[in-house]
Design a protein around this motif. Structure first.
Motif, PDB file in Angstrom:
ATOM      1  N   LYS A  70      17.507  75.868 -64.769  1.00 43.75           N
ATOM      2  CA  LYS A  70      16.308  75.380 -65.443  1.00 43.75           C
ATOM      3  C   LYS A  70      15.749  74.156 -64.723  1.00 43.75           C
ATOM      4  O   LYS A  70      14.530  74.016 -64.561  1.00 43.75           O
ATOM      5  CB  LYS A  70      16.625  75.030 -66.899  1.00 43.75           C
ATOM      6  N   LEU A  71      16.631  73.259 -64.291  1.00 46.22           N
ATOM      7  CA  LEU A  71      16.185  72.082 -63.548  1.00 46.22           C
ATOM      8  C   LEU A  71      15.481  72.495 -62.259  1.00 46.22           C
ATOM      9  O   LEU A  71      14.428  71.953 -61.905  1.00 46.22           O
ATOM     10  CB  LEU A  71      17.380  71.175 -63.239  1.00 46.22           C
ATOM     11  N   GLN A  72      16.063  73.444 -61.556  1.00 49.07           N
ATOM     12  CA  GLN A  72      15.448  73.931 -60.324  1.00 49.07           C
ATOM     13  C   GLN A  72      14.083  74.558 -60.602  1.00 49.07           C
ATOM     14  O   GLN A  72      13.129  74.346 -59.839  1.00 49.07           O
ATOM     15  CB  GLN A  72      16.379  74.943 -59.657  1.00 49.07           C
ATOM     16  N   ALA A  73      13.984  75.288 -61.700  1.00 53.63           N
ATOM     17  CA  ALA A  73      12.716  75.928 -62.052  1.00 53.63           C
ATOM     18  C   ALA A  73      11.640  74.899 -62.378  1.00 53.63           C
ATOM     19  O   ALA A  73      10.443  75.164 -62.197  1.00 53.63           O
ATOM     20  CB  ALA A  73      12.920  76.861 -63.249  1.00 53.63           C
ATOM     21  N   HIS A  74      12.070  73.702 -62.831  1.00 51.73           N
ATOM     22  CA  HIS A  74      11.123  72.629 -63.135  1.00 51.73           C
ATOM     23  C   HIS A  74      10.878  71.716 -61.922  1.00 51.73           C
ATOM     24  O   HIS A  74      10.246  70.674 -62.054  1.00 51.73           O
ATOM     25  CB  HIS A  74      11.630  71.799 -64.313  1.00 51.73           C
ATOM     26  N   GLY A  75      11.379  72.129 -60.760  1.00 49.20           N
ATOM     27  CA  GLY A  75      11.082  71.402 -59.536  1.00 49.20           C
ATOM     28  C   GLY A  75      12.044  70.301 -59.165  1.00 49.20           C
ATOM     29  O   GLY A  75      11.795  69.552 -58.214  1.00 49.20           O
ATOM     30  N   TYR A  76      13.157  70.177 -59.882  1.00 49.72           N
ATOM     31  CA  TYR A  76      14.158  69.169 -59.543  1.00 49.72           C
ATOM     32  C   TYR A  76      14.971  69.620 -58.335  1.00 49.72           C
ATOM     33  O   TYR A  76      15.281  70.809 -58.180  1.00 49.72           O
ATOM     34  CB  TYR A  76      15.132  68.949 -60.709  1.00 49.72           C
ATOM     35  N   LEU A  77      15.327  68.672 -57.493  1.00 50.16           N
ATOM     36  CA  LEU A  77      16.314  68.901 -56.444  1.00 50.16           C
ATOM     37  C   LEU A  77      17.682  68.756 -57.103  1.00 50.16           C
ATOM     38  O   LEU A  77      17.965  67.735 -57.732  1.00 50.16           O
ATOM     39  CB  LEU A  77      16.146  67.871 -55.330  1.00 50.16           C
ATOM     40  N   VAL A  78      18.535  69.770 -56.998  1.00 51.16           N
ATOM     41  CA  VAL A  78      19.825  69.758 -57.688  1.00 51.16           C
ATOM     42  C   VAL A  78      20.959  69.962 -56.693  1.00 51.16           C
ATOM     43  O   VAL A  78      20.922  70.891 -55.877  1.00 51.16           O
ATOM     44  CB  VAL A  78      19.890  70.859 -58.769  1.00 51.16           C
ATOM     45  N   GLY A  79      21.969  69.078 -56.769  1.00 50.45           N
ATOM     46  CA  GLY A  79      23.105  69.192 -55.864  1.00 50.45           C
ATOM     47  C   GLY A  79      24.373  68.630 -56.475  1.00 50.45           C
ATOM     48  O   GLY A  79      24.442  68.343 -57.671  1.00 50.45           O
ATOM     49  N   VAL A  80      25.381  68.459 -55.620  1.00 48.47           N
ATOM     50  CA  VAL A  80      26.702  68.005 -56.046  1.00 48.47           C
ATOM     51  C   VAL A  80      27.168  66.873 -55.131  1.00 48.47           C
ATOM     52  O   VAL A  80      27.014  66.951 -53.906  1.00 48.47           O
ATOM     53  CB  VAL A  80      27.729  69.163 -55.987  1.00 48.47           C
ATOM     54  N   ILE A  81      27.708  65.819 -55.736  1.00 50.71           N
ATOM     55  CA  ILE A  81      28.342  64.724 -55.000  1.00 50.71           C
ATOM     56  C   ILE A  81      29.754  64.588 -55.550  1.00 50.71           C
ATOM     57  O   ILE A  81      29.935  64.321 -56.744  1.00 50.71           O
ATOM     58  CB  ILE A  81      27.594  63.397 -55.167  1.00 50.71           C
TER      59      ILE A  81
END
Length: 241
Positions: A119-130
């Protein structure tokens, strides 16, 4: 110009944030030490994480291989379980650690985690893991969770590969520099007070403390938001969207 130009970014910790890290811990203790159903697994796990972070900090970051890594891993079990009247020899601690590692690849994401990321990706957020840890070991977990199916490989940042370990703010700055992000537009979600709350907030990020185990803060730092479930996280990050 960087290919990624989102207005906001959300990065997740891995262990005990995207999946339940207590499960492999409990299975390892039951397998090697025959602990029963009445053993306080959750408090003991919390102390294991505390000593893991403490020993890592004392060594200037998580070792990625060799004797230092193995010694740290066995010592954390000895220190944590001693608080619950279980005294382990080095050999016993190594056996528990071996089972703990083995069980970490039999994992599934928390309910709602995958849906929130997408959902975050669909709203244009860059999503990753640290995440902290040795690169190969952490990538094995990432693959076990099938995260590469929907998160590009360049958005996984593992301390052992980058050469900087949480809570060092430079790890978070490395991410913002790589993608030309402003810290105030970045959100970090993690369960560890020492590594995640302290580390990300010192870099100027918005911090969501994923305190699903109901533990107490360890310092005067203040996360921007507290979440106890992925329902909480979704409501905070996306509201009614």
């Amino acid at each position: 110009m960087n290919a990624y130009t989102p207005q906001k970014a959300v990065f997740f910790d891995l262990d005990d944030t995207l999946y339940d890290h207590l499960i492999p811990f409990r299975l390892a203790l039951q397998s090697v030490l025959s602990t029963g159903i009445d053993f306080p697994y959750e408090p003991a796990y919390h102390r294991l994480r505390y000593f893991s972070d403490k020993l890592s900090a004392e060594r200037g970051g998580t070792p990625t291989q060799g004797h230092d890594l193995e010694e740290m891993r066995t010592s954390r079990f000895q220190l944590a379980l001693a608080e619950f009247d279980i005294i382990l020899t080095t050999e016993q601690a190594a056996a528990v650690q071996a089972q703990y590692l083995n069980k970490q690849f039999q994992i599934e994401m928390f309910e709602g985690a995958r849906e929130l990321i997408q959902k975050l990706q669909a709203h244009g957020y860059l999503v990753g893991v640290i995440t902290n840890g040795p690169p190969e070991h952490q990538m094995n977990k990432i693959q076990a969770l099938n995260l590469e199916e929907f998160i590009p490989s360049e958005l996984f940042f593992i301390s052992g590969a980058v050469g900087i370990t949480k809570p060092d703010r430079k790890l978070f700055e490395h991410v913002t520099d790589k993608f030309e992000l402003s810290p105030e537009n970045c959100y970090y979600i993690g369960d560890s007070w020492r590594n995640d709350v302290v580390g990300a907030s010192s870099a100027g990020w918005n911090v969501i403390w994923f305190n699903h185990r109901g533990v107490e803060p360890e310092s005067a730092h203040r996360p921007h938001q507290l979440a106890k479930s992925y329902t909480d996280l979704t409501a905070y990050l996306l509201g009614d969207n």
